[in-house]
Scaffold this motif. Sequence first.
Motif, PDB file in Angstrom:
ATOM      1  N   LYS A  61       0.769  -1.203   0.014  1.00 47.97           N
ATOM      2  CA  LYS A  61       0.124  -0.021   0.007  1.00 47.97           C
ATOM      3  C   LYS A  61       0.862   1.326  -0.018  1.00 47.97           C
ATOM      4  O   LYS A  61       0.147   2.290  -0.287  1.00 47.97           O
ATOM      5  N   SER A  64       2.350   0.918  -4.875  1.00 49.36           N
ATOM      6  CA  SER A  64       1.837  -0.206  -5.374  1.00 49.36           C
ATOM      7  C   SER A  64       2.313  -0.158  -7.060  1.00 49.36           C
ATOM      8  O   SER A  64       1.674  -1.325  -7.544  1.00 49.36           O
ATOM      9  N   GLU A  86      -4.052  -5.494  -4.832  1.00 48.83           N
ATOM     10  CA  GLU A  86      -2.796  -5.624  -4.413  1.00 48.83           C
ATOM     11  C   GLU A  86      -2.051  -6.987  -4.768  1.00 48.83           C
ATOM     12  O   GLU A  86      -1.015  -7.149  -5.245  1.00 48.83           O
ATOM     13  N   SER A 375       0.120   6.559  -4.283  1.00 47.48           N
ATOM     14  CA  SER A 375      -1.039   5.099  -3.984  1.00 47.48           C
ATOM     15  C   SER A 375      -2.058   5.812  -3.296  1.00 47.48           C
ATOM     16  O   SER A 375      -2.952   5.375  -3.028  1.00 47.48           O
TER      17      SER A 375
END
Length: 420
Positions: A61, A64, A86, A375
């Motif tokens: 996170k 990414s 993810e 992100s």
Amino acid sequence: MSSILVRKNKQLWVEQVCLQELAVSFETPFYTYSNDAIKNNFNAYKTALAGQKHLICYAVKANSNIAILQTLVQLGSGFDIVSQGELERVLMAGGDPKKIVFSGVGKSDQEMRRALEIGILCFNIESEAELILLNKISAEMEILAPISVRVNPDIDAKTHPYIATGLKESKFGIDAAEARQIYLRAAKMDNVRIVGIDCHIGSQLTETKPFENALSCLLELIQDLNRNGIMLEHIDVGGGLGVRYRDETPPSVEAYTQKLMELAGARREMLIFEPGRSIVANAGFLVTSVQFVKRNGSKRFAICDAAMNDMLRPSLYGSFLDIQPVCLRQNEPAHFYDIVGPICETGDFLGYERELSIVQGDLLCVCDAGAYGFSMSSNYNSRPRAPELMISGQDVHVVRERETIDDLVRGEHLILKTEK
Ligand SMILES: *Cc1c(COP(=O)(O)O)cnc(C)c1O
């Protein structure tokens, strides 16, 4: 200023690329990363942990982008994920499923199935309800689900309240006494296999003591579990090591890992670390242009083409990020500016009261922007998201293109008139 960014004759350079020149080829705003910096940061963990059975699971996170994940895959990294999105990114980057740990308080049915299907290393369980659902799904799939329980050690990480996760008031983890009960229940379940224990007490920690206290809490519980015949294969100490944004003095990776290794002693379990910020923060830069300079009464504003949708941390946490002029001016008077974006929110700022010599059109570099930068970016105010570039020596790779207006409305539909 970070050591990755170097000023040579007034100009800022990242590795062998001059940012002023980069901005000629790529319109602002853009993110740029240093591949060397990412490698150095990861290798600092690797070196510090040499001789210790360990796995470094980069927390996806933080950043990414699949090129960053790819770089880390090549260095042998594992991954800490919090969603199927993810997970798929890690797989696209060539990551090994056997090096993936899955954290998060709200894993869905679908996410559990996918993770079981590819065979991840461990589910970090955050509630009894999650354990029950996972046991049910793994029974249906006729698979054993590897689990650890995320313990909430009730420790004050002394960080911003939004990123403190190890206090009993937070939604994360399970307190030690209840975690013990959950382990005993899990031991009796047919379709889960207990493999570890984990915790993660917060982010941007600048002292080792809270980490040590958290690990001590885990070790106490492990002894209790061992007495009950529950043996573990790994101890996951989470992430959270802070970086220097301004005047913080976080411990070095070496000092931090050393302390935890001393505490864990000669235990046979593998140690897992989940660093995010400390791998990518100082490897990233957000380059923006000063669109206008403006005075309101005594206040001066530098209105930039990057905004809170590109970099949310100042607005969300009041975070400080160093902001450097890309090219130094000597003949302009310096003034104190609020560095703001074009978004229609008073909270849209990148920095307050920065002393700079700038004129309209100048470039600014927002430093230490590699973690929780892109992100956390959004399309707020219908702003296409900025591109991401990866610098490696003198090479520049576009690792994410700038979004287009078409990207902005992808999947949206006008309501079609129906005939009466
Ligand atoms: C966010 C997070 C991390 C990474 O934290 P950093 O402060 O970026 O190192 C690690 N583990 C879990 C469970 C997380 O939620």
